[in-house]
Enzyme design. Structure first.
Site, short mmCIF file in Angstrom:
data_model
loop_
_atom_site.label_atom_id
_atom_site.label_comp_id
_atom_site.label_asym_id
_atom_site.label_seq_id
_atom_site.Cartn_x
_atom_site.Cartn_y
_atom_site.Cartn_z
N LYS A 189 6.75 -5.37 -48.34
CA LYS A 189 5.71 -4.88 -49.25
C LYS A 189 6.29 -3.67 -49.99
O LYS A 189 6.34 -2.57 -49.46
CB LYS A 189 4.47 -4.52 -48.44
CG LYS A 189 3.54 -3.47 -49.02
CD LYS A 189 2.88 -3.90 -50.31
CE LYS A 189 2.05 -2.77 -50.88
NZ LYS A 189 2.86 -1.69 -51.47
N GLY A 242 7.37 6.14 -45.89
CA GLY A 242 6.43 6.65 -46.88
C GLY A 242 5.83 7.96 -46.40
O GLY A 242 6.44 8.66 -45.58
N THR A 244 3.40 10.82 -44.65
CA THR A 244 2.81 11.03 -43.32
C THR A 244 1.34 10.59 -43.33
O THR A 244 0.85 10.02 -42.36
CB THR A 244 2.97 12.51 -42.94
OG1 THR A 244 4.37 12.77 -42.82
CG2 THR A 244 2.29 12.84 -41.63
N GLU A 265 8.87 6.21 -40.87
CA GLU A 265 9.78 7.21 -41.43
C GLU A 265 8.96 7.93 -42.48
O GLU A 265 8.66 7.35 -43.53
CB GLU A 265 11.00 6.55 -42.07
CG GLU A 265 11.84 5.72 -41.13
CD GLU A 265 12.56 6.55 -40.09
OE1 GLU A 265 12.78 7.76 -40.33
OE2 GLU A 265 12.89 6.00 -39.04
N CYS A 300 13.17 12.31 -49.14
CA CYS A 300 12.46 12.82 -47.96
C CYS A 300 13.23 13.95 -47.29
O CYS A 300 12.63 14.87 -46.75
CB CYS A 300 12.21 11.69 -46.98
SG CYS A 300 13.70 10.74 -46.65
N GLU A 396 4.92 18.91 -48.77
CA GLU A 396 6.01 18.18 -49.41
C GLU A 396 5.69 17.99 -50.90
O GLU A 396 4.67 17.40 -51.25
CB GLU A 396 6.16 16.81 -48.73
CG GLU A 396 7.39 16.06 -49.14
CD GLU A 396 7.47 14.68 -48.50
OE1 GLU A 396 6.43 14.02 -48.34
OE2 GLU A 396 8.60 14.27 -48.18
#
Ligand code: NAD
Length: 495
Positions: A189, A242, A244, A265, A300, A396
């Site tokens: 996906k 993707g 959190t 991750e 990331c 982030e």
């Protein structure tokens, strides 16, 4: 590599495939709906992509489960699966130009990065797992003599790989490689912001010889498809990269359905610590800039928090400003471009609002900001006088924004570095060997780099502590995510 004009010419020759790849063929979504894919550098619509929904997900899971149960893939010898995956890697390399072009049109990243790093990285990842899978053995347990017990690793079944938009094909292969090598059926996906290379991969998988239903690609918008896969009782594992926020959501879906394994991750807010004793500050400054601004800062493990000893702060920041000039945004199709556009206008606005908030909370903007032209361009921003409790240091941003935070002692540097909900990567620069190991041991991060930023290859695991996730991508450790451990007991003399 092609010139800018030649890349533009190649673009004209391509009819971009936007349909889902289900059970060995391209198909529209069952609803017939599509969504637009926009080139963030030009704001042009480049494709209409199948907007799959729960119904498409249900159909794909059924094919995936059927394929798994049939043993057509899972039941092949590891050596046979290896040959198919090696062929797939070869096909990716053969189609390197098309894939690189799609990646750059879709994400805004520089063509040289897509062509020289992302696409070859995807191929070599598949090759690595293909080569590994027939060299892994089970174990025989040290039991009593009247029994025999052996331990094997078995594919989990149906794996849903849900991936983000920043390294679309490469990160997808971090999941697909080990999952397929181990014998699973995989439903990929991709992000709605960058689905094109994943869709293209469908036809390559077919050509390589993957049986129908073993590899499928379901594009969907936002939570659509991903949520349905995460709640489906016949999906055995979610391999997610993707945010959190979404990782947490997927764990809830798992808990409310069949307790499928959820490997995440997720985000990062990584500390890059520069001690005053480090001898080569020029090198540290260059890697600091690259660590933060590569891929438009949409990484990331970007080195977003620069912790620098107060005695060298001014000198070091001057060097980082100079080094950041190598990341002046340009047309991503220009082969000399080292910084392209952010993923879309919405994300650009989010990044700019973080910068404004940082300044409102007391930071000083030393350089960079919005580029006044068509497209989602932002040039490297350095925020000085940041304290670790500010929003820009805690959240982030996922854009080209570097926060400078001074420290006075080693203990303080460690305390600031670890004062984050995330724990993905961390780096330190020192010429003191004792300090290097002492500090590395105390940093709460899945990867620690000493006197470099972001070294990495397929041989090492990658993933995070704390809310940066669980499990590991890359290396043999990634196979643990996609296999169950089985113990088999045989009583001797019982026939
Ligand atoms: P995201 O979490 O918004 O989306 C990731 C994927 O999940 C996409 O395919 C998206 O369509 C899908 N999705 C969104 N909502 C969902 C839901 N409710 N249920 C199921 N699926 C859903 O992340 P993003 O914006 O695409 O990517 C940026 C994030 O990815 C950053 O936080 C970044 O740190 C992280 N990231 C982590 C790593 C790593 O290895 N740790 C690598 C790259 C990116």
């Amino acid at each position: 590599m092609r010139t800018q004009q030649q890349w533009m010419d190649l673009r004209q020759q391509h009819n971009i495939e936007g349909r889902a790849f289900i059970n060995g063929q391209y198909q529209d979504s069952l609803s017939g709906e599509t969504f637009e894919v926009i080139n963030p550098a030009t704001e042009e619509v480049i494709a209409y992509v199948a907007r799959c929904s729960d119904q498409d997900a249900i159909a794909a899971v059924e094919y995936a489960k059927g394929a798994f149960r049939s043993g057509e893939w899972a039941g092949q010898s590891p050596a046979a699966r290896k040959q198919v995956l090696l062929k797939l890697a070869d096909l990716i390399e053969q189609e390197k130009e098309t894939l690189a072009l799609l990646e750059t049109l879709d994400t805004g990243k520089p063509i040289s990065h897509s062509y020289q790093t992302d696409i070859p990285g995807a191929a070599s990842c598949l090759r690595w797992y293909a080569e590994a899978i027939d060299k892994i053995y089970g174990e025989v347990a040290t039991t009593e003599h009247n029994v025999h017990a052996y331990i094997t690793h078995q594919a989990v079944g149906v794996v849903a790989a849900i991936v983000p938009w920043n390294f679309p094909l490469w990160l997808a292969c971090w999941k697909i490689g080990p999952a397929l090598a181990a014998g699973n059926s995989v439903i990929l996906k991709p992000s709605e912001k960058s689905p094109l290379t994943a869709i293209f991969l469908g036809q390559l998988a077919q050509q390589a010889g993957l049986p129908n239903g073993v590899f499928q690609v379901l594009p969907g918008f936002g939570h659509e498809v991903g949520d349905a896969l995460a709640r489906h009782h016949d999906v055995d594992c979610i391999a997610f990269t993707g945010s959190t926020r979404v990782a947490r959501q997927l764990m809830i879906c798992s808990g409310e359905s069949n307790m499928k394994r959820v490997w995440a991750e997720a985000g990062g807010k990584n500390a890059n610590i520069v001690f005053a004793d480090y001898k080569n500050l020029d090198k540290a400054a260059q890697e600091t800039a690259a660590g933060c601004f590569y891929n438009q800062g949409e990484v990331c493990v970007a080195a977003t928090r620069l912790l620098v000893h107060e005695s060298i702060k001014e000198e070091f920041v001057r060097k980082v400003i100079a080094a950041s000039e190598a990341f002046t945004p340009k047309d991503p199709l220009d082969p000399s471009s080292s910084m392209g556009a952010l993923i879309d206008q919405e994300h650009k606005n989010k990044v700019l609002s973080y910068i404004r908030q940082g300044v409102e909370e007391g930071a000083t903007q030393l350089c960079g900001g919005s580029v006044q032209c068509k497209g989602a361009f932002v040039s490297p921003v350095i925020l000085d006088n940041v304290t670790n409790d500010m929003t820009v240091a805690q959240e982030e941003i996922f854009g080209p924004v570097l926060c400078v935070i001074p420290f006075s002692t080693e203990e303080e540097a460690i305390q600031i570095a670890n004062d984050s909900p995330y724990g993905l990567g961390a780096a330190l620069w020192t010429s003191d060997l004792d300090r290097a190991h002492r500090v590395a041991r105390k940093l709460e991060a899945g990867s620690v780099w000493i006197n470099n930023y972001n070294e990495g290859d397929m041989t090492v695991p990658f993933g995070g502590f704390k809310q940066s996730g669980n499990g590991r991508d890359k290396s043999l450790h990634a196979l643990e995510k996609f296999t169950e451990v089985k113990t088999t007991w045989l009583r001797l003399g019982s026939y």
